[in-house]
Design a protein around this motif. Structure first.
Motif, PDB file in Angstrom:
ATOM      1  N   ASN A 115      56.560  33.014 -54.705  1.00 44.79           N
ATOM      2  CA  ASN A 115      56.552  31.763 -53.957  1.00 44.79           C
ATOM      3  C   ASN A 115      57.329  31.864 -52.650  1.00 44.79           C
ATOM      4  O   ASN A 115      57.058  31.114 -51.704  1.00 44.79           O
ATOM      5  N   TYR A 116      58.272  32.801 -52.575  1.00 51.22           N
ATOM      6  CA  TYR A 116      59.032  33.008 -51.345  1.00 51.22           C
ATOM      7  C   TYR A 116      58.154  33.631 -50.261  1.00 51.22           C
ATOM      8  O   TYR A 116      58.282  33.304 -49.082  1.00 51.22           O
ATOM      9  N   SER A 171      52.277  28.013 -69.442  1.00 50.86           N
ATOM     10  CA  SER A 171      51.883  27.915 -68.035  1.00 50.86           C
ATOM     11  C   SER A 171      50.863  28.954 -67.614  1.00 50.86           C
ATOM     12  O   SER A 171      50.259  28.832 -66.541  1.00 50.86           O
ATOM     13  N   SER A 172      50.669  30.000 -68.410  1.00 56.63           N
ATOM     14  CA  SER A 172      49.789  31.093 -68.015  1.00 56.63           C
ATOM     15  C   SER A 172      48.388  30.598 -67.686  1.00 56.63           C
ATOM     16  O   SER A 172      47.791  29.847 -68.471  1.00 56.63           O
ATOM     17  N   GLN A 177      58.152  25.056 -57.643  1.00 53.49           N
ATOM     18  CA  GLN A 177      56.994  24.736 -56.806  1.00 53.49           C
ATOM     19  C   GLN A 177      55.730  25.437 -57.299  1.00 53.49           C
ATOM     20  O   GLN A 177      54.632  25.147 -56.822  1.00 53.49           O
ATOM     21  N   ASP A 178      55.869  26.348 -58.253  1.00 55.00           N
ATOM     22  CA  ASP A 178      54.720  27.100 -58.732  1.00 55.00           C
ATOM     23  C   ASP A 178      53.751  26.170 -59.469  1.00 55.00           C
ATOM     24  O   ASP A 178      54.129  25.483 -60.425  1.00 55.00           O
ATOM     25  N   PRO A 227      61.641  15.735 -61.554  1.00 55.87           N
ATOM     26  CA  PRO A 227      61.368  15.301 -60.170  1.00 55.87           C
ATOM     27  C   PRO A 227      60.396  16.229 -59.446  1.00 55.87           C
ATOM     28  O   PRO A 227      59.699  15.786 -58.546  1.00 55.87           O
ATOM     29  N   HIS A 228      60.337  17.483 -59.839  1.00 54.73           N
ATOM     30  CA  HIS A 228      59.407  18.424 -59.205  1.00 54.73           C
ATOM     31  C   HIS A 228      57.956  18.129 -59.569  1.00 54.73           C
ATOM     32  O   HIS A 228      57.044  18.667 -58.923  1.00 54.73           O
ATOM     33  N   LEU A 229      57.728  17.334 -60.600  1.00 56.52           N
ATOM     34  CA  LEU A 229      56.360  17.018 -61.033  1.00 56.52           C
ATOM     35  C   LEU A 229      55.869  15.703 -60.473  1.00 56.52           C
ATOM     36  O   LEU A 229      54.712  15.341 -60.694  1.00 56.52           O
ATOM     37  N   ASP A 230      56.728  14.982 -59.775  1.00 63.69           N
ATOM     38  CA  ASP A 230      56.343  13.676 -59.232  1.00 63.69           C
ATOM     39  C   ASP A 230      55.387  13.844 -58.049  1.00 63.69           C
ATOM     40  O   ASP A 230      55.513  14.793 -57.277  1.00 63.69           O
TER      41      ASP A 230
END
Length: 464
Positions: A158-159, A224-225, A445-446, A461-464
């Motif tokens: 992601n970087y 998640s895979s 963020q993935d 909060p990352h899923l909002d």
């Protein structure tokens, strides 16, 4: 006067014995955090196994190594090291291009190294990429160590994913490796994940992973895979034990909402609050079983209060010296503690070390700096005095070229000059998460990870 870290980083590359003799009262909190991050980063940068670019299992400054040990690569510790190198780039310890070239070397090695249904073993020979057995039957895939490695790989992906052509190519290669891990193979068709599989011994290790311990990240990644995902039932019936994981206990005024099977009242080793959360952001992370931020804060503070109360009256414990986790340990201390021997461990014998899962229910008088330092996001006001005490008062004994040594005991006058990758790894990463949330933001963020968390019923909060 302490030499404060400069942007070139050259001023911190001092002989460790010279540095430890300096008066350190003047260094600011910010500079001290950066200095600790820099020194610990060097374990994974200049101290890396040279052929693979990955993390050595251990570095002993006393030169006392097991036979043929210098080229053993630890896969889980390497995942932590990849994240540490990202911090090094952002902190200006190395350039983005230098980091990129190291990542390319590491990923090329991992692509060719032994894998077992997509999962890497615990140890690899850094020169050949062949499995190095961790134990008699542990000579195949290690899904937990693979999860720690993949956590780091996804942060790197992601970087670089929106960078130049070479950077995008690296991100794409990491994505292929991620997609090749057969998480669902490790269920054996059951609603639980198994830790090990060997082509020589099959499922003989027979270790079905149930919570709560350090392995939450494995279940999150397995769900998640995009290619070999497990069903949500594997998480809820296996990891969460059909809901039995949620058995709250209150100790020292802190509520621990999840059942730590090793000690449901005071919790397990503190690395359980670190390894899964180097990338998985616990802030506001909840599911039907727990608020993971509150859980990790409670785990930290209970461990701290146990050391302050110091029921065994070990020398050196207190508000400025606490933190029990898995690490090197005083030879003979575990047997003495458990009543297997009446022979008191010899004081001053730092030439040798064992390994032990220190926690309140196995308190051997051994403090590991990683325990408190990697807990800084959860309790910064409680951790900073520990950091200053370690550096300013004990630095001559426990501070070296790659940061704080793995563990020590004032009770037994035991100060081995040795490092372990899995303990060094969380220090720089969790300090950075406290300062900027860098790794939390990269990992969370993935899109695959977000889909997996939703599938398991998490809120963040990352899923909002």
């Amino acid at each position: 006067m302490v030499v404060v870290l400069q942007s070139s980083c050259g001023n911190v590359q001092k002989n460790s014995s010279e540095q430890s003799q300096k008066t350190t009262k003047e260094i600011s909190e910010d500079s001290l955090l950066t200095l600790v991050q820099y020194r610990t980063f060097q374990y994974f940068w200049e101290g890396a196994e040279p052929n693979s670019g990955l993390a050595r299992e251990r570095i002993h400054m006393d030169g006392n190594y097991p036979k043929n040990d210098m080229h053993i690569v630890t896969t889980g510790g390497s995942g932590f090291g990849l994240m540490t190198i990202l911090v090094g780039i952002e902190r200006g310890f190395i350039t983005r291009e230098e980091g990129l070239q190291r990542f390319i070397k590491a990923v090329d090695f991992l692509e060719k190294a032994d894998r077992f249904h997509g999962a890497w073993p615990h140890w690899l020979d850094g020169e050949t990429g062949k499995v190095k057995p961790f134990s008699t039957y542990d000579d195949g895939g290690d899904l937990v160590e693979t999860a720690f490695l993949v956590q780091g790989l996804l942060a790197v992906k992601n970087y670089y994913k929106d960078g130049n052509a070479e950077e995008r190519a690296l991100a794409q290669k990491i994505d292929r490796l991620w997609r090749e891990v057969e998480w669902n193979w490790y269920t054996r068709g059951e609603n639980i994940l198994y830790w090990h599989w060997s082509p020589n011994h099959g499922w003989k290790m027979n270790f079905g992973v149930k919570g709560y311990n350090e392995c939450l990240i494995m279940y999150v990644l397995a769900a998640s895979s995009p290619t070999y995902a497990v069903d949500a039932a594997v998480y809820h019936e296996g990891w969460a034990r059909g809901g039995d994981i949620a058995k709250s206990q209150t100790t020292f005024g802190y509520e621990l909402p999840l059942n730590h099977q090793v000690d449901p009242y005071k919790g397990g080793p503190l690395f359980w609050a670190h390894y899964s959360y180097l990338g998985l952001d616990p802030r506001g992370l909840t599911d039907r079983y727990a608020d993971y931020w509150k859980h990790n804060v409670a785990h930290t503070m209970i461990n701290r209060q146990h050391c302050i109360n110091n029921p065994f009256e070990y020398k050196g414990y207190g508000e400025n010296a606490w933190g029990l986790t898995s690490s090197y340990s005083v030879p003979g201390a575990k047997d003495y503690y458990k009543g297997k021997t009446e022979e008191v461990p010899q004081k001053g014998n730092s030439a040798n070390a064992e390994y032990a899962a220190h926690c309140p229910s196995l308190d051997l008088g051994v403090i590991a700096p990683t325990a408190a330092l990697s807990s800084i996001p959860y309790a910064p006001d409680a951790v900073m005095p520990v950091l200053r005490h370690f550096y300013e008062d004990l630095g001559e004994k426990i501070w070296g070229v790659y940061g704080f040594y793995d563990a020590f005991s004032e009770e037994y006058e035991w100060y081995p000059k040795r490092y372990l990758a899995i303990d060094q790894g969380p220090i720089t990463v969790m300090i950075e998460n406290y300062r900027t949330a860098l790794l939390w933001n990269l990992f969370m963020q993935d899109v695959d990870v977000q889909n997996g968390l939703r599938k398991l019923g998490f809120s963040s909060p990352h899923l909002d």
